[in-house]
Design a protein around this motif. Structure first.
Motif, PDB file in Angstrom:
ATOM      1  N   GLY A  55       0.820  -1.204   0.000  1.00 15.67           N
ATOM      2  CA  GLY A  55       0.000   0.000   0.000  1.00 15.67           C
ATOM      3  C   GLY A  55       0.853   1.252   0.000  1.00 15.67           C
ATOM      4  N   ARG A  56       0.194   2.368  -0.265  1.00 14.97           N
ATOM      5  CA  ARG A  56       0.861   3.665  -0.258  1.00 14.97           C
ATOM      6  C   ARG A  56      -0.046   4.666   0.436  1.00 14.97           C
ATOM      7  N   ALA A  57       0.540   5.464   1.328  1.00 10.52           N
ATOM      8  CA  ALA A  57      -0.229   6.458   2.074  1.00 10.52           C
ATOM      9  C   ALA A  57      -0.579   7.641   1.174  1.00 10.52           C
ATOM     10  N   VAL A  58      -1.810   8.110   1.306  1.00  4.45           N
ATOM     11  CA  VAL A  58      -2.310   9.240   0.528  1.00  4.45           C
ATOM     12  C   VAL A  58      -2.928  10.246   1.500  1.00  4.45           C
ATOM     13  N   ALA A  59      -2.642  11.513   1.301  1.00  6.59           N
ATOM     14  CA  ALA A  59      -3.166  12.548   2.195  1.00  6.59           C
ATOM     15  C   ALA A  59      -4.692  12.541   2.206  1.00  6.59           C
ATOM     16  N   VAL A 213      -3.201  -2.438  -3.023  1.00  5.20           N
ATOM     17  CA  VAL A 213      -3.338  -3.025  -4.357  1.00  5.20           C
ATOM     18  C   VAL A 213      -3.547  -4.527  -4.232  1.00  5.20           C
ATOM     19  N   GLU A 214      -4.628  -5.012  -4.830  1.00  5.98           N
ATOM     20  CA  GLU A 214      -4.941  -6.439  -4.839  1.00  5.98           C
ATOM     21  C   GLU A 214      -5.233  -6.878  -6.263  1.00  5.98           C
ATOM     22  N   LEU A 261     -12.430  -0.261 -10.505  1.00  2.00           N
ATOM     23  CA  LEU A 261     -11.776  -0.419 -11.795  1.00  2.00           C
ATOM     24  C   LEU A 261     -10.571  -1.338 -11.668  1.00  2.00           C
ATOM     25  N   VAL A 262     -10.341  -2.137 -12.692  1.00  2.00           N
ATOM     26  CA  VAL A 262      -9.160  -2.994 -12.770  1.00  2.00           C
ATOM     27  C   VAL A 262      -8.164  -2.338 -13.719  1.00  2.00           C
ATOM     28  N   VAL A 269      -6.628  -4.045  -8.518  1.00  2.00           N
ATOM     29  CA  VAL A 269      -7.673  -3.136  -8.064  1.00  2.00           C
ATOM     30  C   VAL A 269      -7.132  -2.384  -6.850  1.00  2.00           C
ATOM     31  N   THR A 270      -7.381  -1.068  -6.785  1.00  2.00           N
ATOM     32  CA  THR A 270      -6.943  -0.256  -5.660  1.00  2.00           C
ATOM     33  C   THR A 270      -8.051  -0.185  -4.620  1.00  2.00           C
TER      34      THR A 270
END
Length: 393
Positions: A55-59, A213-214, A261-262, A269-270
């Motif tokens: 994963g990635r951190a988003v504000a 992300v999966e 969405l893929v 998928v996010t």
């Protein structure tokens, strides 16, 4: 004759020495007995079905601040990094022109207000004397003059409101709660309304989003398990985080959106989760590892040290057969949980799964099972070897 005796005595001596060496090395003198192995009993249990995702951190919020009016920067009113509330001042732009515009609009409003009663009186008089000194055309003209005076008053009020709004924009304020970055301008710089370059950036990171992300294939697998009844999905999904330094982040995240969405390039998928971040430990842009408990399923937990995965991906283990010999079985796993494989096929309730003494074990070899336990770290306790280090056999 003596030479023959001496030769015989020399051969006997060699045989005697070889026998002594074999005895000292513990050479077997008979057939070996069954090999002792540590075993645990296979039991079906309710196992959490989880997924480990990058994963990635988003504000939570991020805004680029730009001026809405033009002018010269007269003062920078904030300190970079300090927590801001909505409406806190950031910059002050020279407001001389906007003060003059507001004064002019205020004067126009006063003039319009003064003209309105005159127009109203003229109309009232013309209407009252209609047909007795005032023609119908003169009455209509007085009515039009009154309407024009009313419209002029409204326009003057609107112009004053806009002039006051522009004057307020001369003080640039924070539109969100968060922490501002360093200023890109300094006192004396000329800025224009709606310019492309931002004055500063404000980021709100409490709470914070984490985009995970999966793969679409695994999502289909989870849905299939839920449809077939082998997986009981959790109604409210929660996630935990592991930071870049390996520390586990305190607190759990809640699902914001499962993704719709893929990606056509990665087939993923996010999925977005939201975490409380009061101490701002998680910083936007940081890469993380997340663990999501999808649901629960009935399965066997096989310690990873007790199973071997071949290059083909096939997972195998040893159990104690009915004849008392080691029997190799093929397992069908559904991923892992902690230090164990989640196994749905290949074992039966009550099977004696061999977890220790595997280094020299072969299929068909006679074994003597000894009860063993596996601790939370995957180490064998009370095994035949007494080893609790967790080292591979």
């Amino acid at each position: 004759m003596l030479a023959g005796v001496q030769k015989l005595s020399g051969a006997a001596m060699v045989l005697s020495v070889l026998a002594s060496i074999a005895s000292a090395q513990g050479a077997p003198t008979g057939p070996a007995g069954p090999m002792e192995v540590g075993v645990i009993e296979a039991r079906l249990e309710e196992v959490p079905r989880s997924a480990s995702l990058p994963g990635r951190a988003v504000a939570f919020q991020e805004v680029e601040v730009r001026p809405r009016v033009g002018g010269v920067i007269e003062e920078v009113l904030y300190t970079p990094g300090d927590q801001l509330a909505v409406g806190d001042p950031l910059f002050r732009i020279d407001d001389s022109a906007y003060l003059a515009a507001e004064a002019s609009a205020r004067a126009d409003l006063a003039k319009a207000r003064a003209n309105l009663p005159v127009a109203q009186s003229a109309y009232d008089r013309a209407e009252g004397l209609s047909g007795r000194g005032y023609t119908e055309a003169e009455v209509e003209e007085a009515r039009a003059s009154l309407a024009e005076a009313e419209a002029t008053l409204e326009a003057a009020q609107a112009a004053l409101d806009y002039a006051q709004t522009e004057l307020s924009w001369a003080t640039v304020t924070s539109p969100i709660e968060g922490r501002p970055d360093v200023s890109t301008v300094s006192v004396g710089d000329l800025v224009t309304a709606g310019q492309s370059d931002e004055l500063t950036t404000i980021v709100r990171s409490d709470p914070i989003y984490v985009d995970m992300v999966e793969t679409s294939a695994r999502i289909l697998s989870f849905r299939k398990g839920a449809d077939e009844g082998s997986l009981t999905p959790n109604e409210d999904l929660e996630a935990t985080l592991t930071l870049e330094n390996g520390d586990v982040y305190r607190g759990t995240g809640t699902l914001v959106t499962p993704g719709n969405l893929v990606s056509t390039t990665t087939g993923t998928v996010t999925v977005r989760f939201q975490f409380d971040n009061p101490h701002h430990i998680v910083i936007p842009g940081m890469f993380l590892r997340s663990e999501i408990v999808i649901g629960t399923m009935q399965a066997y937990l096989v310690p990873q040290r007790a199973a071997t995965r071949a290059n083909s991906g096939q997972l195998t283990a040893f159990i104690v057969g009915e004849d008392g010999n080691a029997k190799q079985v093929t397992l069908t796993d559904e991923g892992s949980y902690r230090n164990a494989w989640i196994v749905r096929e290949g074992l039966s309730e009550g099977d004696q799964l061999i977890v220790d003494g595997l280094s020299s074990l072969q299929a068909g070899q006679a074994v003597t099972p000894v009860a063993a336990t596996i601790d939370s770290d995957g180490n064998v306790q009370d095994s035949v070897s007494g080893d609790t280090s967790g080292a591979e056999d």
